[in-house]
Write an enzyme that holds these catalytic residues in place. Structure first.
Site, PDB file in Angstrom:
ATOM      1  N   LYS A 185       0.884  -1.176   0.000  1.00 38.95           N
ATOM      2  CA  LYS A 185       0.000   0.000   0.000  1.00 38.95           C
ATOM      3  C   LYS A 185       0.915   1.217   0.000  1.00 38.95           C
ATOM      4  CE  LYS A 185      -1.818   2.998   1.852  1.00 38.95           C
ATOM      5  NZ  LYS A 185      -1.654   4.423   1.424  1.00 38.95           N
ATOM      6  N   GLU A 259       8.830   1.668  11.305  1.00 41.36           N
ATOM      7  CA  GLU A 259       9.942   2.591  11.019  1.00 41.36           C
ATOM      8  C   GLU A 259       9.337   3.974  10.945  1.00 41.36           C
ATOM      9  OE1 GLU A 259      11.621   0.745   7.498  1.00 41.36           O
ATOM     10  OE2 GLU A 259      12.769  -0.530   8.833  1.00 41.36           O
ATOM     11  N   CYS A 293      13.837  10.858   6.931  1.00 37.40           N
ATOM     12  CA  CYS A 293      13.624  10.595   8.367  1.00 37.40           C
ATOM     13  C   CYS A 293      14.915  10.643   9.173  1.00 37.40           C
ATOM     14  CB  CYS A 293      12.980   9.225   8.543  1.00 37.40           C
ATOM     15  SG  CYS A 293      13.928   7.925   7.728  1.00 37.40           S
ATOM     16  N   GLU A 390       9.563  16.896  14.051  1.00 34.78           N
ATOM     17  CA  GLU A 390      10.223  16.868  12.743  1.00 34.78           C
ATOM     18  C   GLU A 390       9.485  17.780  11.765  1.00 34.78           C
ATOM     19  OE1 GLU A 390      10.364  12.972  10.936  1.00 34.78           O
ATOM     20  OE2 GLU A 390       8.262  12.582  11.329  1.00 34.78           O
TER      21      GLU A 390
HETATM   22  P1  NAD Z   1       2.344   9.151   6.919  1.00 38.38           P
HETATM   23  O1  NAD Z   1       2.482   8.545   8.258  1.00 38.38           O
HETATM   24  O2  NAD Z   1       1.443  10.313   6.746  1.00 38.38           O
HETATM   25  O3  NAD Z   1       1.840   8.045   5.862  1.00 38.38           O
HETATM   26  C1  NAD Z   1       2.557   6.843   5.665  1.00 38.38           C
HETATM   27  C2  NAD Z   1       1.613   5.796   5.075  1.00 38.38           C
HETATM   28  O4  NAD Z   1       0.609   5.452   6.032  1.00 38.38           O
HETATM   29  C3  NAD Z   1       0.869   6.237   3.821  1.00 38.38           C
HETATM   30  O5  NAD Z   1       0.876   5.173   2.901  1.00 38.38           O
HETATM   31  C4  NAD Z   1      -0.532   6.505   4.344  1.00 38.38           C
HETATM   32  O6  NAD Z   1      -1.530   6.397   3.353  1.00 38.38           O
HETATM   33  C5  NAD Z   1      -0.663   5.417   5.388  1.00 38.38           C
HETATM   34  N1  NAD Z   1      -1.698   5.619   6.423  1.00 38.38           N
HETATM   35  C6  NAD Z   1      -2.152   6.793   6.922  1.00 38.38           C
HETATM   36  N2  NAD Z   1      -3.072   6.556   7.883  1.00 38.38           N
HETATM   37  C7  NAD Z   1      -3.196   5.200   7.999  1.00 38.38           C
HETATM   38  C8  NAD Z   1      -3.971   4.335   8.827  1.00 38.38           C
HETATM   39  N3  NAD Z   1      -4.822   4.826   9.733  1.00 38.38           N
HETATM   40  N4  NAD Z   1      -3.842   3.014   8.680  1.00 38.38           N
HETATM   41  C9  NAD Z   1      -2.968   2.502   7.770  1.00 38.38           C
HETATM   42  N5  NAD Z   1      -2.206   3.272   6.952  1.00 38.38           N
HETATM   43  C10 NAD Z   1      -2.310   4.607   7.071  1.00 38.38           C
HETATM   44  O7  NAD Z   1       3.848   9.513   6.449  1.00 38.38           O
HETATM   45  P2  NAD Z   1       4.356  10.336   5.177  1.00 38.38           P
HETATM   46  O8  NAD Z   1       3.923  11.754   5.294  1.00 38.38           O
HETATM   47  O9  NAD Z   1       4.055   9.596   3.919  1.00 38.38           O
HETATM   48  O10 NAD Z   1       5.939  10.236   5.402  1.00 38.38           O
HETATM   49  C11 NAD Z   1       6.645  11.068   6.270  1.00 38.38           C
HETATM   50  C12 NAD Z   1       6.888  10.369   7.592  1.00 38.38           C
HETATM   51  O11 NAD Z   1       7.536   9.119   7.380  1.00 38.38           O
HETATM   52  C13 NAD Z   1       7.845  11.152   8.486  1.00 38.38           C
HETATM   53  O12 NAD Z   1       7.361  11.091   9.798  1.00 38.38           O
HETATM   54  C14 NAD Z   1       9.153  10.414   8.350  1.00 38.38           C
HETATM   55  O13 NAD Z   1      10.050  10.598   9.425  1.00 38.38           O
HETATM   56  C15 NAD Z   1       8.684   9.010   8.224  1.00 38.38           C
HETATM   57  N6  NAD Z   1       9.685   8.147   7.576  1.00 38.38           N
HETATM   58  C16 NAD Z   1      10.345   7.236   8.356  1.00 38.38           C
HETATM   59  C17 NAD Z   1      11.330   6.441   7.788  1.00 38.38           C
HETATM   60  C18 NAD Z   1      12.074   5.402   8.612  1.00 38.38           C
HETATM   61  O14 NAD Z   1      12.723   4.548   8.022  1.00 38.38           O
HETATM   62  N7  NAD Z   1      12.007   5.443   9.935  1.00 38.38           N
HETATM   63  C19 NAD Z   1      11.612   6.552   6.419  1.00 38.38           C
HETATM   64  C20 NAD Z   1      10.913   7.485   5.668  1.00 38.38           C
HETATM   65  C21 NAD Z   1       9.943   8.284   6.249  1.00 38.38           C
END
Ligand code: NAD
Length: 485
Positions: A185, A259, A293, A390
């Site tokens: 997804k 993550e 991240c 962040e």
């Molecule tokens: P996000 O949390 O908004 O979304 C991530 C994913 O979760 C998307 O596919 C979204 O559609 C899905 N999602 C949202 N609500 C959901 C729910 N209730 N149930 C299931 N899935 C759901 O993150 P983003 O804005 O796409 O990315 C930025 C974030 O990701 C930042 O916080 C960043 O630090 C983090 N990030 C972490 C890493 C790591 O390896 N630790 C790597 C990249 C990004």
């Protein structure tokens, strides 16, 4: 290759391309032009995809690791031959600069993960014989045991927008090698490259081993988290969404790899090489506009080198070319959406309102698209929102410290603990500081991650580790088998 905005994108479920019946627009963050129309899946599509992955599970887990590895190697070869054709599409939907897109979005780690995990590894272990006394269950003697790593089952991989292909590859390569089947997804903002990638997956893997569902809102991901056909959620994204997923998944006892967010501390001791450190810090601005991240966004600098560091960083921030990501001289491209640009701007304002000094950036570049200038906030304190949360944008905050103990205390005064950095002239001092920092990863005198070392977060930055053999462990259940010997 030009992009066909009218292409009919579909969902990949059980080896068939399914018309979702609805779609939503994908927008280029630098031009605001429509790149394409992504299929808008429903919770029912998510359920179908999970069922297809479950149906494919016995066949896939029944292959030997060597056979699964051969599939991954073929996948890596096919991607190598094909993926340069997707550069325009992935560049347009992510907004990342052409240099970053070519080297890091659609190549590099994206293909390497399949190649790396295609090599069979013995993940099973033996346990030292155990001496039994006579009990009601059996005679005295020795018991031997074998610890097997079994696939978890169906894994839903829910990913963020910043590096769509790399994020997905980092999950599905070890998950597939361990014998799991998968539902991907991708993030709503930029799923088209993943669907293109799905065409290669569909050619090389048996039907249902990998399925792809896409949706503009949280519903599709949430349906996978609720599904009884899904055993594990491998999630990369923000910490608040990670919490929601763990809570909802508990009802069906989901295994989780989480993550999550980070607020990378970068400690500079009084003997740090300032030029080397500012090169590392400037990567926050130049590497995908800070949408990373692990970025070293929280600089904790010894007071004796503070003014020099801040003025050198301000000089660099002012010089970085911001603009058209297709121009090869551009260093800072847009952030992903208008909403995110507004969020980053509000974040910067909260810093200045709380008393931080805006040393560079902060203004909106005068051009269409969702751009934020490379921004530097100095004289920050640990209680400020800009220091605690962040930005996921091109924003660096700087705080002074008066010694290693204080620097470590400031670094640890955070909910996050994903990736931290130490710059010190004396390596043994750097190592000592690293061991005291609450962070899953610490880099010394550099910002390069080791791609085969375990990766993951302390505290609100996540649960579990991947990369290297830890990636295979993450996608396995431990099973002990014992016998009299
Ligand atoms: P996000 O949390 O908004 O979304 C991530 C994913 O979760 C998307 O596919 C979204 O559609 C899905 N999602 C949202 N609500 C959901 C729910 N209730 N149930 C299931 N899935 C759901 O993150 P983003 O804005 O796409 O990315 C930025 C974030 O990701 C930042 O916080 C960043 O630090 C983090 N990030 C972490 C890493 C790591 O390896 N630790 C790597 C990249 C990004």
């Amino acid at each position: 290759m030009t992009i066909d905005v009218d292409e009919q994108w579909k969902l990949l479920i059980g080896g068939s391309w399914i018309d979702a019946g609805a779609s939503y627009e994908i927008v280029d963050p630098s031009t605001m032009a429509v790149v394409g129309h992504a299929p808008e899946a429903t919770a029912a599509h998510a359920a179908d995809a999970a069922r297809a992955a479950r149906d494919a599970l016995p066949g896939w887990r029944g292959l030997s690791m060597a056979e699964r590895g051969a599939h991954l190697a073929r996948l890596a070869d096919a991607l190598e031959a094909r993926c340069h054709e997707w550069v325009d599409l992935v560049q347009a939907e992510t907004g990342s600069t052409i240099n970053i897109t070519e080297t890091m979005q659609v190549a590099g780690a994206f293909i390497d993960r399949f190649r790396y995990y295609s090599r069979p590894v013995d993940v099973n272990e033996t346990v030292a014989p155990f001496r039994m006394t006579k009990t009601a269950l059996g005679p005295a003697g020795l018991l031997g045991a074998y610890v097997l790593r079994q696939p978890v089952g169906v894994v839903a991989c829910i990913t963020p927008y910043n590096f769509p292909l790399v994020n997905v590859a980092g999950k599905i390569a070890p998950a597939l090698m361990m014998g799991n089947t998968v539902v991907i997804k991708p993030a709503p903002q930029d799923p088209l490259g993943i669907l293109r990638f799905g065409e290669v997956l569909d050619e090389i893997l048996p039907p249902g081993v990998v399925n792809i569902v896409v949706g503009s809102g949280p519903e599709v991901g949430a349906a996978l988290v609720e599904s009884h056909d899904v055993n594990m959620i491998s999630f990369t994204g923000s910490s608040p969404v990670g919490v929601r997923i763990v809570e909802a998944g508990a009802r069906t006892m989901k295994r989780n790899l989480m993550e999550l967010g980070g607020k990378g501390a970068l400690i500079m001791t009084d003997d740090a090489d300032v030029d080397a450190a500012i090169g590392g810090i400037a990567s926050v601005w130049g590497f995908h506009s800070g949408q990373i991240c692990t970025a070293p966004t929280r600089v904790i600098c010894h007071r004796s080198i503070y003014d020099r560091t801040v003025s050198a960083l301000a000089g660099i921030a002012g010089m970085l070319p911001v603009g058209d990501p297709l121009d090869r001289s551009t260093i800072v491209g847009p952030v992903i959406t208008e909403t995110h640009r507004d969020r980053v701007e509000a974040f910067i304002r909260s810093g200045t309102e709380a008393g931080a000094t805006l040393v560079a950036g902060g203004e909106r570049p005068d051009r269409p698209g969702f751009f934020v200038s490379p921004t530097l906030l100095a004289d920050c304190t640990a209680d400020m929102h800009v220091v605690r949360e962040e930005a996921f944008g091109p924003v660096v905050v700087v705080l002074p410290h008066d010694g290693d103990d204080e620097a470590v205390a400031i670094a640890n005064d955070s909910e996050y603990g994903l990736f931290s950095y130490v710059y010190a002239g004396d390596m043994s001092r750097a190592f000592d500081i690293a061991q005291r920092v609450e962070s899953g990863n610490v880099a010394l005198n550099g910002v390069q991650p080791h791609m085969e070392a375990p990766f993951g977060g302390f505290k609100m930055s996540g649960i579990g580790r991947d990369r290297g053999v830890w990636g295979l462990h993450a996608y396995s259940e431990v099973q002990a088998v014992n016998w009299p010997s």
